[in-house]
Scaffold this motif. Structure first.
Motif, PDB file in Angstrom:
ATOM      1  N   GLU A  94     -72.900 -15.123  13.059  1.00 42.84           N
ATOM      2  CA  GLU A  94     -71.828 -14.127  13.169  1.00 42.84           C
ATOM      3  C   GLU A  94     -71.408 -13.852  14.604  1.00 42.84           C
ATOM      4  O   GLU A  94     -70.663 -12.918  14.867  1.00 42.84           O
ATOM      5  CB  GLU A  94     -72.264 -12.812  12.499  1.00 42.84           C
ATOM      6  N   ASP A  95     -71.873 -14.648  15.549  1.00 40.54           N
ATOM      7  CA  ASP A  95     -71.520 -14.422  16.953  1.00 40.54           C
ATOM      8  C   ASP A  95     -70.018 -14.607  17.185  1.00 40.54           C
ATOM      9  O   ASP A  95     -69.400 -15.528  16.639  1.00 40.54           O
ATOM     10  CB  ASP A  95     -72.288 -15.371  17.868  1.00 40.54           C
ATOM     11  N   THR A  96     -69.459 -13.700  17.990  1.00 38.95           N
ATOM     12  CA  THR A  96     -68.051 -13.773  18.388  1.00 38.95           C
ATOM     13  C   THR A  96     -67.958 -13.504  19.880  1.00 38.95           C
ATOM     14  O   THR A  96     -68.486 -12.502  20.370  1.00 38.95           O
ATOM     15  CB  THR A  96     -67.201 -12.733  17.633  1.00 38.95           C
ATOM     16  N   TRP A  97     -67.284 -14.414  20.591  1.00 37.95           N
ATOM     17  CA  TRP A  97     -67.152 -14.273  22.054  1.00 37.95           C
ATOM     18  C   TRP A  97     -65.746 -13.775  22.371  1.00 37.95           C
ATOM     19  O   TRP A  97     -64.759 -14.423  22.041  1.00 37.95           O
ATOM     20  CB  TRP A  97     -67.372 -15.621  22.738  1.00 37.95           C
ATOM     21  N   LEU A  98     -65.673 -12.622  23.011  1.00 39.21           N
ATOM     22  CA  LEU A  98     -64.381 -12.086  23.444  1.00 39.21           C
ATOM     23  C   LEU A  98     -63.995 -12.770  24.753  1.00 39.21           C
ATOM     24  O   LEU A  98     -64.723 -12.692  25.748  1.00 39.21           O
ATOM     25  CB  LEU A  98     -64.471 -10.569  23.650  1.00 39.21           C
ATOM     26  N   CYS A  99     -62.863 -13.441  24.745  1.00 36.84           N
ATOM     27  CA  CYS A  99     -62.411 -14.183  25.924  1.00 36.84           C
ATOM     28  C   CYS A  99     -61.192 -13.500  26.537  1.00 36.84           C
ATOM     29  O   CYS A  99     -60.098 -13.527  25.972  1.00 36.84           O
ATOM     30  CB  CYS A  99     -62.072 -15.621  25.548  1.00 36.84           C
ATOM     31  N   THR A 100     -61.393 -12.903  27.702  1.00 33.95           N
ATOM     32  CA  THR A 100     -60.280 -12.346  28.471  1.00 33.95           C
ATOM     33  C   THR A 100     -60.088 -13.129  29.765  1.00 33.95           C
ATOM     34  O   THR A 100     -59.205 -12.834  30.545  1.00 33.95           O
ATOM     35  CB  THR A 100     -60.540 -10.864  28.826  1.00 33.95           C
ATOM     36  N   MET A 101     -60.956 -14.117  29.983  1.00 38.90           N
ATOM     37  CA  MET A 101     -60.847 -14.977  31.162  1.00 38.90           C
ATOM     38  C   MET A 101     -59.710 -15.981  30.950  1.00 38.90           C
ATOM     39  O   MET A 101     -59.501 -16.463  29.829  1.00 38.90           O
ATOM     40  CB  MET A 101     -62.155 -15.742  31.385  1.00 38.90           C
ATOM     41  N   PRO A 102     -58.972 -16.334  31.987  1.00 39.64           N
ATOM     42  CA  PRO A 102     -57.907 -17.321  31.836  1.00 39.64           C
ATOM     43  C   PRO A 102     -58.472 -18.662  31.383  1.00 39.64           C
ATOM     44  O   PRO A 102     -59.514 -19.099  31.864  1.00 39.64           O
ATOM     45  CB  PRO A 102     -57.287 -17.417  33.225  1.00 39.64           C
ATOM     46  N   LEU A 103     -57.773 -19.333  30.483  1.00 40.48           N
ATOM     47  CA  LEU A 103     -58.244 -20.607  29.960  1.00 40.48           C
ATOM     48  C   LEU A 103     -58.173 -21.720  30.991  1.00 40.48           C
ATOM     49  O   LEU A 103     -58.830 -22.758  30.835  1.00 40.48           O
ATOM     50  CB  LEU A 103     -57.439 -20.992  28.717  1.00 40.48           C
ATOM     51  N   PHE A 104     -57.385 -21.532  32.069  1.00 40.83           N
ATOM     52  CA  PHE A 104     -57.326 -22.563  33.108  1.00 40.83           C
ATOM     53  C   PHE A 104     -58.542 -22.504  34.023  1.00 40.83           C
ATOM     54  O   PHE A 104     -58.782 -23.424  34.796  1.00 40.83           O
ATOM     55  CB  PHE A 104     -56.035 -22.459  33.938  1.00 40.83           C
ATOM     56  N   HIS A 105     -59.321 -21.418  33.959  1.00 40.30           N
ATOM     57  CA  HIS A 105     -60.549 -21.296  34.725  1.00 40.30           C
ATOM     58  C   HIS A 105     -61.699 -21.912  33.939  1.00 40.30           C
ATOM     59  O   HIS A 105     -61.693 -21.889  32.708  1.00 40.30           O
ATOM     60  CB  HIS A 105     -60.880 -19.814  34.975  1.00 40.30           C
ATOM     61  N   ILE A 106     -62.719 -22.376  34.624  1.00 45.33           N
ATOM     62  CA  ILE A 106     -63.885 -22.905  33.927  1.00 45.33           C
ATOM     63  C   ILE A 106     -64.547 -21.807  33.102  1.00 45.33           C
ATOM     64  O   ILE A 106     -65.117 -22.080  32.043  1.00 45.33           O
ATOM     65  CB  ILE A 106     -64.889 -23.538  34.926  1.00 45.33           C
ATOM     66  N   SER A 107     -64.464 -20.561  33.551  1.00 45.08           N
ATOM     67  CA  SER A 107     -65.071 -19.454  32.807  1.00 45.08           C
ATOM     68  C   SER A 107     -64.435 -19.284  31.433  1.00 45.08           C
ATOM     69  O   SER A 107     -65.132 -19.011  30.444  1.00 45.08           O
ATOM     70  CB  SER A 107     -64.956 -18.152  33.603  1.00 45.08           C
ATOM     71  N   GLY A 108     -63.107 -19.440  31.353  1.00 44.21           N
ATOM     72  CA  GLY A 108     -62.426 -19.318  30.068  1.00 44.21           C
ATOM     73  C   GLY A 108     -62.532 -20.584  29.252  1.00 44.21           C
ATOM     74  O   GLY A 108     -62.807 -20.540  28.041  1.00 44.21           O
ATOM     75  N   PHE A 109     -62.329 -21.730  29.889  1.00 40.23           N
ATOM     76  CA  PHE A 109     -62.368 -23.004  29.171  1.00 40.23           C
ATOM     77  C   PHE A 109     -63.741 -23.240  28.558  1.00 40.23           C
ATOM     78  O   PHE A 109     -63.855 -23.763  27.438  1.00 40.23           O
ATOM     79  CB  PHE A 109     -62.010 -24.155  30.108  1.00 40.23           C
ATOM     80  N   SER A 110     -64.800 -22.860  29.273  1.00 36.66           N
ATOM     81  CA  SER A 110     -66.153 -23.094  28.768  1.00 36.66           C
ATOM     82  C   SER A 110     -66.418 -22.307  27.489  1.00 36.66           C
ATOM     83  O   SER A 110     -67.235 -22.724  26.663  1.00 36.66           O
ATOM     84  CB  SER A 110     -67.195 -22.728  29.837  1.00 36.66           C
ATOM     85  N   ILE A 149     -69.275 -11.384  25.854  1.00 38.55           N
ATOM     86  CA  ILE A 149     -68.066 -11.376  26.684  1.00 38.55           C
ATOM     87  C   ILE A 149     -68.454 -11.830  28.086  1.00 38.55           C
ATOM     88  O   ILE A 149     -69.592 -11.627  28.525  1.00 38.55           O
ATOM     89  CB  ILE A 149     -67.412  -9.969  26.738  1.00 38.55           C
ATOM     90  N   SER A 150     -67.513 -12.466  28.791  1.00 32.89           N
ATOM     91  CA  SER A 150     -67.715 -12.857  30.186  1.00 32.89           C
ATOM     92  C   SER A 150     -66.852 -11.975  31.075  1.00 32.89           C
ATOM     93  O   SER A 150     -65.683 -11.723  30.757  1.00 32.89           O
ATOM     94  CB  SER A 150     -67.322 -14.327  30.392  1.00 32.89           C
ATOM     95  N   VAL A 151     -67.420 -11.520  32.193  1.00 32.65           N
ATOM     96  CA  VAL A 151     -66.708 -10.613  33.097  1.00 32.65           C
ATOM     97  C   VAL A 151     -67.038 -10.962  34.543  1.00 32.65           C
ATOM     98  O   VAL A 151     -67.934 -11.760  34.817  1.00 32.65           O
ATOM     99  CB  VAL A 151     -67.097  -9.132  32.848  1.00 32.65           C
ATOM    100  N   VAL A 152     -66.295 -10.341  35.456  1.00 32.86           N
ATOM    101  CA  VAL A 152     -66.658 -10.294  36.868  1.00 32.86           C
ATOM    102  C   VAL A 152     -66.863  -8.823  37.202  1.00 32.86           C
ATOM    103  O   VAL A 152     -66.544  -7.943  36.403  1.00 32.86           O
ATOM    104  CB  VAL A 152     -65.565 -10.919  37.766  1.00 32.86           C
ATOM    105  N   SER A 153     -67.392  -8.547  38.382  1.00 34.12           N
ATOM    106  CA  SER A 153     -67.748  -7.167  38.725  1.00 34.12           C
ATOM    107  C   SER A 153     -66.567  -6.201  38.614  1.00 34.12           C
ATOM    108  O   SER A 153     -66.705  -5.075  38.151  1.00 34.12           O
ATOM    109  CB  SER A 153     -68.334  -7.109  40.139  1.00 34.12           C
ATOM    110  N   ALA A 154     -65.374  -6.673  39.032  1.00 33.69           N
ATOM    111  CA  ALA A 154     -64.198  -5.799  39.014  1.00 33.69           C
ATOM    112  C   ALA A 154     -63.835  -5.378  37.591  1.00 33.69           C
ATOM    113  O   ALA A 154     -63.473  -4.224  37.347  1.00 33.69           O
ATOM    114  CB  ALA A 154     -63.013  -6.499  39.671  1.00 33.69           C
TER     115      ALA A 154
END
Length: 481
Positions: free
Chosen positions: A182-198, A233-238
């Motif tokens: 049931e895992d769901t990853w919330l993606c707010t990172m841009p898909l052109f970044h490795i963080s979003g694409f991954s 979810i993936s984030v940065v400090s900001a």
């Protein structure tokens, strides 16, 4: 050999939810069907397996389908950053030698005029379909994506990321995080970044749903964490700070089903960790780069306060060493080895071997403690990390030196409460110039986050005997400027 990610996932779990965007949801079978439909239409343009194209679009469902379509077709995808200026995009498109640029209609005006074909998403939608055979097995060294990262010379480097790189990164991550149906990853990172694409790669390899947002909205993200609709979810400090403020304003805690928040783009301030703990948000600090297809090391949530400031231990397939050191706590350049490391660059830097005896020199200075936990002392000595974005001073300096009134330029980062760090510029001029003039000049040639926030006018810049600019001494000049 690696199975075609989406093809295999659609076969194994066709009816499992794969993607949601806005109010719409798609299963893996439906995502695969959409991707194949787009792939047959792109094929009608004469684009074939092994061709290199550039892709520019926003982080929405159509972009996801287009990415998977290009992968099905066997194209090498140059992921263009929608935040860049026309000048920056022009350089990357030319350097990549892409045969075409696929671009969403709402971004067509930022594509520079050139001999390279620009194909709008709407045109692809209307194109006739031409059948082709989709490869169901890939070689591990097949290039999937190319992402540009700013180089220390001021010129961006096109980093190759292979099927083996992405697969290794995804598997290492899940071995660290664990996986639930049931895992769901919330993606707010841009898909052109490795963080979003991954995140997209993890989705098709794990069989995990991605809840996609076109842009980060703190209030909406906080609601998702509170109501139990997401687990990761993936984030940065900001962005973490903004989420925490929403929780604190609402005197709220995260839902018990929420598992982990991966925080990258630089160390997380201790104060943020303490605030997150009160909100019951588990923080996993990570360390990675474009050349390593996302994470290399990750600190577990249970160690976040015990090992404050650490990026954790290397993930399962990865290795980290500190150059020219033999005992713990000795600082030196961080070296990385593993199947997630890029095989090389394209374009201007194609002849440059990124490895030294099989290891990737990161340019970062760090150390390993007695327990093998990695600590980063300095991010590529001159690198500025602002809101999770990497900014190299040389790139900004090169732009400023193009101004007729600027003789010399030096750029460094200073601490900023909101963004972590922001770029500032020191300039030697030959006639009076207003800050606004330099600001506008930079805005025409650089992404907004790279534009210096302050300009300091000095008589000379600090240099060594070889006349090399000493950026580390620029901050010392702040009290004198």
């Amino acid at each position: 050999m690696i199975p075609n990610w989406l093809l295999q996932r659609a076969y194994l779990s066709p009816n499992k939810q794969a993607l949601s965007f806005g109010k719409e949801t798609w299963t893996f079978s439906e995502v695969n069907s959409k991707a194949q439909n787009y792939a047959r239409k792109i094929n009608a343009y004469g684009l074939n397996e092994g061709d290199r194209i550039a892709l520019l679009g926003k982080s929405n469902a159509d972009m996801v389908f287009m990415i998977h379509a290009c992968i099905h077709l066997g194209l090498e995808i140059v992921m263009l950053n929608s935040r860049l200026t026309r000048t920056e995009l022009e350089w990357q498109i030319k350097d990549s030698e892409a045969t075409a640029v696929l671009v969403s209609d709402d971004l067509k005006l930022v594509i520079p005029e050139s001999k390279i074909r620009a194909i709008l998403f709407s045109e692809i939608e209307q194109m006739r379909e031409i059948q082709f055979d989709i490869e169901d097995i890939w070689d591990t060294d097949r290039t999937i994506t190319i992402m540009y990262t700013s180089g220390t010379s001021g010129l961006p480097k096109g980093v190759r990321q292979t099927s083996g790189n992405h697969t290794s990164s995804a598997i290492s991550s899940v071995l660290n995080l664990g996986l639930d149906d049931e895992d769901t990853w919330l993606c707010t990172m841009p898909l052109f970044h490795i963080s979003g694409f991954s995140i997209l790669v993890r989705s098709v390899i794990y069989g995990m749903k991605v809840q996609l947002y076109e842009k980060f909205e703190a209030s909406e993200v906080a609601k998702e964490l509170m109501n139990g609709s997401i687990t990761h979810i993936s984030v940065v400090s900001a962005t973490l700070d903004k989420i925490l403020r929403e929780f604190e304003d609402n005197n709220a805690i995260a839902h018990s089903s929420f598992k982990a928040m991966l925080a990258g783009g630089g160390p997380v301030p201790v104060g943020y960790l303490e605030r997150a703990e009160k909100c019951r948000i588990p923080i996993l600090q990570t360390y990675g780069m474009t050349e390593t297809s996302s994470q290399t090391a990750t600190l577990s949530a249970s160690d976040s306060m015990r090992k404050v400031g650490s990026a954790g231990k290397p993930l399962f397939f990865n290795q980290i060493k500190i150059k020219d050191t033999s005992t713990p706590l000795q600082s030196g350049e961080v070296y990385i080895r593993g199947p997630h490391v890029t095989p090389g660059y394209i374009g201007h830097f194609a002849s440059e071997n990124p490895l030294v005896n099989g290891w990737l020199p990161t340019g970062d200075i760090g150390y390993l403690d007695e327990d093998g936990y990695l600590y980063i002392v300095d991010r590529r000595s001159d690198l500025i990390i602002s809101g999770g974005e990497n900014i190299y001073p040389a790139e900004i300096e090169n732009v400023l030196l193009g101004h007729s009134k600027v003789i010399e330029a030096g750029v460094c980062g200073i601490d900023d409460e909101k963004w972590g760090s922001i770029p500032v510029a020191f300039v030697v001029i030959n006639e009076n110039v207003m800050d606004l003039e330099l600001q506008h000049y930079c805005e025409e040639r650089l992404a907004r986050y790279k534009v210096p926030k302050h300009f300091y006018y000095v008589n000379e810049l600090p240099r060594n005997a070889s006349n090399k600019l000493l950026r580390r001494k620029l901050k010392d000049m702040l009290d004198l400027s």
